[in-house]
Motif scaffolding. Structure first.
Motif, PDB file in Angstrom:
ATOM      1  N   GLN A 563       0.826  -1.209   0.000  1.00 29.80           N
ATOM      2  CA  GLN A 563       0.000   0.000   0.000  1.00 29.80           C
ATOM      3  C   GLN A 563       0.860   1.260   0.000  1.00 29.80           C
ATOM      4  O   GLN A 563       0.525   2.248  -0.661  1.00 29.80           O
ATOM      5  CB  GLN A 563      -0.932   0.000   1.209  1.00 29.80           C
ATOM      6  CG  GLN A 563      -1.905   1.179   1.237  1.00 29.80           C
ATOM      7  CD  GLN A 563      -2.883   1.102   2.393  1.00 29.80           C
ATOM      8  OE1 GLN A 563      -3.210   0.015   2.861  1.00 29.80           O
ATOM      9  NE2 GLN A 563      -3.342   2.248   2.855  1.00 29.80           N
ATOM     10  N   ALA A 564       1.983   1.230   0.713  1.00 25.37           N
ATOM     11  CA  ALA A 564       2.865   2.408   0.766  1.00 25.37           C
ATOM     12  C   ALA A 564       3.348   2.798  -0.620  1.00 25.37           C
ATOM     13  O   ALA A 564       3.484   3.994  -0.929  1.00 25.37           O
ATOM     14  CB  ALA A 564       4.048   2.121   1.686  1.00 25.37           C
ATOM     15  N   MET A 565       3.598   1.804  -1.478  1.00 22.25           N
ATOM     16  CA  MET A 565       4.029   2.117  -2.832  1.00 22.25           C
ATOM     17  C   MET A 565       2.855   2.531  -3.710  1.00 22.25           C
ATOM     18  O   MET A 565       2.957   3.474  -4.495  1.00 22.25           O
ATOM     19  CB  MET A 565       4.742   0.927  -3.465  1.00 22.25           C
ATOM     20  CG  MET A 565       5.420   1.284  -4.780  1.00 22.25           C
ATOM     21  SD  MET A 565       6.038  -0.152  -5.658  1.00 22.25           S
ATOM     22  CE  MET A 565       4.512  -0.792  -6.336  1.00 22.25           C
ATOM     23  N   LEU A 566       1.727   1.842  -3.574  1.00 25.14           N
ATOM     24  CA  LEU A 566       0.568   2.163  -4.403  1.00 25.14           C
ATOM     25  C   LEU A 566       0.144   3.611  -4.220  1.00 25.14           C
ATOM     26  O   LEU A 566      -0.205   4.295  -5.181  1.00 25.14           O
ATOM     27  CB  LEU A 566      -0.608   1.239  -4.056  1.00 25.14           C
ATOM     28  CG  LEU A 566      -0.444  -0.267  -4.285  1.00 25.14           C
ATOM     29  CD1 LEU A 566      -1.725  -0.993  -3.885  1.00 25.14           C
ATOM     30  CD2 LEU A 566      -0.074  -0.573  -5.717  1.00 25.14           C
ATOM     31  N   GLU A 567       0.181   4.100  -2.989  1.00 19.99           N
ATOM     32  CA  GLU A 567      -0.307   5.450  -2.696  1.00 19.99           C
ATOM     33  C   GLU A 567       0.544   6.537  -3.342  1.00 19.99           C
ATOM     34  O   GLU A 567       0.068   7.659  -3.529  1.00 19.99           O
ATOM     35  CB  GLU A 567      -0.355   5.658  -1.177  1.00 19.99           C
ATOM     36  CG  GLU A 567      -1.458   4.858  -0.501  1.00 19.99           C
ATOM     37  CD  GLU A 567      -1.405   4.921   1.007  1.00 19.99           C
ATOM     38  OE1 GLU A 567      -2.432   4.617   1.651  1.00 19.99           O
ATOM     39  OE2 GLU A 567      -0.331   5.275   1.559  1.00 19.99           O
ATOM     40  N   LEU A 568       1.786   6.221  -3.699  1.00 20.41           N
ATOM     41  CA  LEU A 568       2.657   7.228  -4.314  1.00 20.41           C
ATOM     42  C   LEU A 568       2.252   7.532  -5.747  1.00 20.41           C
ATOM     43  O   LEU A 568       2.523   8.629  -6.243  1.00 20.41           O
ATOM     44  CB  LEU A 568       4.114   6.747  -4.289  1.00 20.41           C
ATOM     45  CG  LEU A 568       4.806   6.698  -2.928  1.00 20.41           C
ATOM     46  CD1 LEU A 568       6.205   6.105  -3.086  1.00 20.41           C
ATOM     47  CD2 LEU A 568       4.880   8.087  -2.314  1.00 20.41           C
ATOM     48  N   GLY A 569       1.610   6.569  -6.432  1.00 16.83           N
ATOM     49  CA  GLY A 569       1.313   6.772  -7.848  1.00 16.83           C
ATOM     50  C   GLY A 569       2.582   7.157  -8.586  1.00 16.83           C
ATOM     51  O   GLY A 569       3.645   6.561  -8.404  1.00 16.83           O
ATOM     52  N   ALA A 570       2.464   8.203  -9.418  1.00 14.75           N
ATOM     53  CA  ALA A 570       3.621   8.710 -10.161  1.00 14.75           C
ATOM     54  C   ALA A 570       4.154  10.002  -9.552  1.00 14.75           C
ATOM     55  O   ALA A 570       4.866  10.758 -10.208  1.00 14.75           O
ATOM     56  CB  ALA A 570       3.241   8.942 -11.621  1.00 14.75           C
TER      57      ALA A 570
END
Length: 614
Positions: A563-570
């Motif tokens: 989730q920590a990576m998903l929330e960053l998007g681009a």
């Protein structure tokens, strides 16, 4: 595990990149740059208005594209082309206007938004209105020709079969003549695309030049937070890491196919004929597993039969996929997902069955579009497409230009990383496999089945854009389109055309992503990244032991890292997003090699004395 498409195209990213605009929304191309010197404050205001406009415009475009893909008619094609043309004009104008901020010292967010705007288009519009209109119409026509493609026999009088039916032949038949007929039949549908594709190349190159790029391929390669030439080297570096493993798999499979079809059809030391590998494009070989199974009679890995026996329909399969994500502590899919998705092929109209994931309104309106069958292949594709949807669902509150993967390979890798946790132990939990005894023979059987999809795909994943980059740059002329395509197929994949091909043919167009203009290197990167992600998630979960036996199903710690990576998007350059997941900043195929280590040792033993290579 298996999948027909390689991962299926991220339609939403293609849409965001195709770039569009809307007149009815009131948004218009940005005005010419003022004579006064621009300021950092104006740049920030510009990006705020830009994000608001783009969300409105891309929603109109995605809506038109959704309707066109789920209801193919001349009217829906024309409607989508019209919207696309308008949006092209807006984005082109916005990119040109944004250049007045070049050289200013900007805050990191504004600077990144302007960069992403500039590289956002996979199909940039020419400034010339007539050319822009022609490009939009050409793109829509090519996409429609693929979706409506059918083969009605050599004389045109047989029962017409679409790609799904022809793919069933490729997957299931062991009759070489029937395989050749299906292969030739589908590849004939792309011949009329050739002049249209030549137009597409010329017009999109003009659009790329209008916004400051040498050609369309340079624009595509500029989206990876490094110079385009460096990205080419990076792709080749990763291929160099995995090529020895691919060569070992190729040698073993060719030897087994020679036993099935005879050495005259499959000679040692030569490329494998493309129609014998179980897939229309020979991109994944999982469908020929029964022909190459290392240890027949070991525990059954036939998930297809279990799905049918247990009455799994399309919705039940998607529910199983969702359960995997929620077991990690991620939120359930919104109710609108179940109301608006296309799970099965309608009986009353033409649709694009190629699996894809969408957020139509850039506001958590997530959907998938598939024509699901009760097969393991489609079950894995569902996990892949839901990976896209969960990415959308965790970054949809960001500015719309940040609503994308850290790079496009990230988007493709998310769902696939979780499919690596679909181990025999998990399939037993789900009731889709009976108890599987853990022994070395079972491990090799399962690893080979996985490798036939994931390892076999690698060179195809690389070469599609290698071909297009050379086409866009002019290195490959229209007169050599097909010859160069097959030269690359042989160089990278070690496969050959099963019948004589000429420049009357346009075999690249028989692959969806070429007429649909969807960049393909993302799928190659995804095959690498998914193993990096998988290893990181297993580490977060505290799971010891061989990487190929790890399943993070049900582990909340792994879900938190994801989730920590998903929330960053681009919103950050991809090395930062990669570090959030793995702690490292470089893409690396070492985890993939580690995952398949047991299989590689076995293949090397099997290939002793064989004439490998081609």
């Amino acid at each position: 595990m298996t999948r027909t498409f390689l991962l299926q195209p991220l339609m939403r990213a293609a849409l965001a990149a195709v770039s569009l605009a809307a007149t009815t929304s009131g948004a218009q191309p940005a005005p010419p740059a003022p004579a006064t010197k621009a300021t950092a404050a104006e740049a920030k205001q510009f990006t705020e208005k830009l994000n608001a406009d783009l969300k409105q415009l891309w929603t109109r475009q995605a809506t038109a594209e959704w309707i066109k893909s789920t209801y193919i008619t001349d009217d829906t094609e024309r409607n989508a082309a019209s919207v696309n043309e308008e949006v092209m004009a807006y984005v082109n104008g916005a990119i040109k206007d944004s250049r007045r901020f070049d050289g200013l010292k900007l805050d990191p967010e504004t600077a990144r938004l302007l960069h992403l705007l500039r590289v956002s288009q996979t199909l940039p519009a020419p400034a010339n209105a007539a050319q822009r209109s022609e490009l939009a119409a050409t793109a829509a026509k090519l996409d429609g020709m693929y979706g409506k493609g059918k083969y009605c026999g050599k004389d045109g009088k047989a029962k017409c079969r679409d790609l799904g039916e022809l793919s069933d032949v490729m997957a299931q038949s062991r009759d070489e003549a029937a395989l050749l007929d299906a292969w030739q039949g589908w590849h004939a549908i792309s011949r009329p695309m050739r002049p249209l594709y030549t137009q597409l190349v010329s017009l999109s190159n003009a659009g790329a030049k209008d916004i400051g790029f040498n050609d369309l391929g340079t624009l595509w390669r500029s989206g990876y937070d490094m110079p385009p030439a460096d990205f080419e080297k990076e792709a080749q570096r990763l291929w160099g890491q995995v090529k020895p493993m691919y060569d070992e798999l190729h040698c073993y499979v060719r030897g087994r196919l020679a036993k099935q079809y005879g050495e005259a059809k499959v000679p040692a030391g030569k490329p494998i004929p493309a129609h014998l590998l179980g897939n229309m494009w020979a991109q994944e070989w999982n469908n020929i597993y029964p022909l190459v199974e290392p240890f027949p009679g070991q525990a059954s890995l036939d998930v297809d039969a279990a799905l049918v026996k247990q009455g799994y329909d399309a919705q039940k399969m998607v529910r199983l996929g969702e359960k995997f994500f929620t077991s990690l502590g991620l939120k359930p899919l919104p109710p609108t997902f179940w109301e608006r998705s296309q799970f099965t092929k309608p009986k009353d109209r033409d649709v694009v069955c190629h699996a894809s994931a969408w957020d139509v309104t850039y506001d958590n309106d997530v959907r998938i579009k598939m024509c699901i069958k009760p097969t393991e292949e489609d079950l894995v594709t569902i996990h892949h497409e839901l990976g896209h949807d969960y990415y959308y669902s965790y970054y949809y509150k960001l500015p719309v230009l940040f609503q994308a993967g850290a790079n496009d390979g990230f988007h493709e890798a998310i769902g696939d990383a979780l499919t690596l946790s679909i181990t025999p132990a998990y399939l037993q939990q789900a009731g889709l496999l009976s108890a599987v005894e853990k022994n070395d023979k079972n491990v090799i059987n399962l690893q080979l089945k996985d490798a036939l999809e994931k390892v076999a795909f690698l060179p195809f994943g690389l070469l599609v854009d290698q071909w297009r980059w050379d086409v866009f740059s002019g290195k490959v002329k229209p007169a050599d389109y097909n010859k160069t395509w097959w030269a690359l197929r042989q160089k990278y994949q070690g496969v050959s055309a099963p019948s004589a091909r000429t420049e009357q043919d346009f075999d690249p167009g028989a692959k969806y992503h070429v007429p649909a203009n969807v960049p393909y290197t993302r799928y190659f990167l995804a095959r690498i990244l998914q193993f990096q992600f998988h290893k990181s998630l297993c580490e977060a979960a505290g799971i010891q032991g061989p990487l190929n036996e790890c399943s993070v199903y049900g582990n909340k710690a792994a879900g938190q890292r994801l989730q920590a990576m998903l929330e960053l998007g681009a919103s950050k350059p991809w090395p930062e997003a990669l570090a959030a997941m793995t702690g490292g900043r470089q893409m690396d195929a070492t985890p993939m090699l580690e995952y398949f280590a047991p299989l590689r040792r076995w293949l090397q033993e099997q290939n002793k004395g064989q004439k490998c290579g081609w």
